[in-house]
Design an enzyme around this catalytic site. Structure first.
Site, PDB file in Angstrom:
ATOM      1  N   GLU A  59       0.817  -1.214   0.000  1.00  6.23           N
ATOM      2  CA  GLU A  59       0.000   0.000   0.000  1.00  6.23           C
ATOM      3  C   GLU A  59       0.849   1.263   0.000  1.00  6.23           C
ATOM      4  O   GLU A  59       0.562   2.235  -0.710  1.00  6.23           O
ATOM      5  CB  GLU A  59      -0.963  -0.007   1.189  1.00  6.23           C
ATOM      6  CG  GLU A  59      -2.189  -0.876   1.015  1.00  6.23           C
ATOM      7  CD  GLU A  59      -1.904  -2.366   1.084  1.00  6.23           C
ATOM      8  OE1 GLU A  59      -2.748  -3.169   0.655  1.00  6.23           O
ATOM      9  OE2 GLU A  59      -0.806  -2.726   1.574  1.00  6.23           O
ATOM     10  N   HIS A 128     -11.434  -6.965   8.773  1.00  6.11           N
ATOM     11  CA  HIS A 128     -11.796  -6.074   7.666  1.00  6.11           C
ATOM     12  C   HIS A 128     -13.037  -5.223   7.931  1.00  6.11           C
ATOM     13  O   HIS A 128     -13.481  -4.517   7.030  1.00  6.11           O
ATOM     14  CB  HIS A 128     -12.025  -6.882   6.391  1.00  6.11           C
ATOM     15  CG  HIS A 128     -10.844  -7.686   5.960  1.00  6.11           C
ATOM     16  ND1 HIS A 128      -9.629  -7.121   5.647  1.00  6.11           N
ATOM     17  CD2 HIS A 128     -10.682  -9.021   5.811  1.00  6.11           C
ATOM     18  CE1 HIS A 128      -8.775  -8.073   5.310  1.00  6.11           C
ATOM     19  NE2 HIS A 128      -9.382  -9.232   5.406  1.00  6.11           N
TER      20      HIS A 128
END
Length: 325
Positions: A59, A128
């Site tokens: 990321e 998540h």
């Protein structure tokens, strides 16, 4: 025309790619796999690998590349698969994207758009299931948007790509399969102001993201009980639209702020503070908050539901605030 939230997001990306050759999409699995949530399915075949780019699982690396491309004159749309992964790119977002315009004395704009899937409701547990919009709304230099309706899922990206500053758009996993009517000519939407999704006079329900449709459904049931609730979709979390918030309070004199994020140090706390600081004497009762329970998100469905504000919780809270029998 009824379409899913997923399809509204895809239409927005496709239109952006068609309208501006500087626009490209990059992220994990956005190409050959079609996106973790199938939002970009088919776009690689339509636009090719030069504009639909799969990236390594880093990321910090690919968000940094997106910032660099924006500095170089491109209009990158960077997809961070889920918001919890975005913590790995916080250095790029907070120390680079948000600060370069200021630290360059106004010379360097960073017109990058970061799309993040967030929220809860699909049994993704504590790995998540996160509503971390408040983390990003805290940071000067970023524009932070929340696509809580199909209209905004379809129209926010176009407007965000016209912005010279870094924009984060939060999209909601739990809404991907949700269908709603959307005009065939639906297009760009305003990203400067909150939106009054329903007019009312008895109480203001202020919310965003996955709370918008819940609040609207609750308002329908409250109408049947004789309560006329106004529903405000904040949609822009940074900078907050003070005018729309305060105007609604002056009209209804009561406020419930609904948010799926944890209750401490969140958007609802900021909205409440601004109301108390600016229109305290317009209130007939104290501002109330209805937020996510402060626990890591459990996996079992019944516990997940209990951790989040639900339609019946909103109805119960509003009736109690109005002492309605």
């Amino acid at each position: 025309m009824k379409i899913t939230y997923r399809e509204a997001l895809k239409q927005a990306i496709r239109e952006a790619l068609q309208n501006d050759e500087r626009v490209f999409l990059m992220g994990e699995d956005v190409g050959r796999y079609g996106g973790a949530f199938a939002v970009s399915k088919g776009l690689l075949q339509e636009f090719g690998p030069g504009r639909i780019m799969d990236v390594p699982l880093s990321e910090s690396g690919f968000v940094g590349a997106g910032i660099g491309a924006a500095l170089g004159g491109m209009r990158p749309v960077v997809e961070v698969m889920t918001v919890n992964f975005s913590l790995l790119a916080m250095d790029q977002l907070v120390n680079n994207a948000a600060t370069l315009l200021h630290m360059s004395g106004g010379q360097l704009n960073v017109p990058v758009v970061i799309r993040m899937s967030c929220g809860t409701g699909r049994q993704l547990a504590a790995q998540h299931s996160h509503s971390w919009e408040p983390l990003y709304a805290h940071i000067p230099g970023l524009i932070v948007l929340s696509a809580g309706t199909h209209e905004d899922a379809r129209g926010m990206l176009h407007t965000a790509l016209q912005c010279p500053d870094p924009v984060i758009i939060f999209e909601y996993t739990a809404m991907l399969n949700l269908e709603a009517d959307l005009p065939a000519d639906a297009g760009a939407v305003n990203i400067d102001r909150a939106c009054v999704r329903k007019e009312g006079k008895d109480i203001s329900i202020i919310t965003y993201g996955a709370g918008v449709y819940k609040a609207l459904d609750a308002a329908k049931e409250l109408t049947a009980a004789g309560i006329d609730a106004e529903v405000i979709d904040l949609r822009v979390l940074r900078p907050l639209d003070n005018i729309s918030i305060l105007d609604s309070v002056r009209k209804t004199h009561r406020v419930l702020v609904v948010e799926e994020a944890w209750g401490s140090v969140n958007i609802a706390a900021e909205v409440s503070a601004r109301i108390m600081e600016n229109v305290f004497y317009e209130l007939d009762a104290g501002v109330q908050r209805l937020c996510g329970i402060e626990v890591p998100m459990p996996y079992p469905k019944h516990m997940e539901d209990a951790s989040l504000p639900q339609i019946e919780d909103i109805i119960k809270k509003v009736k109690k605030m109005l002492q309605h029998d």
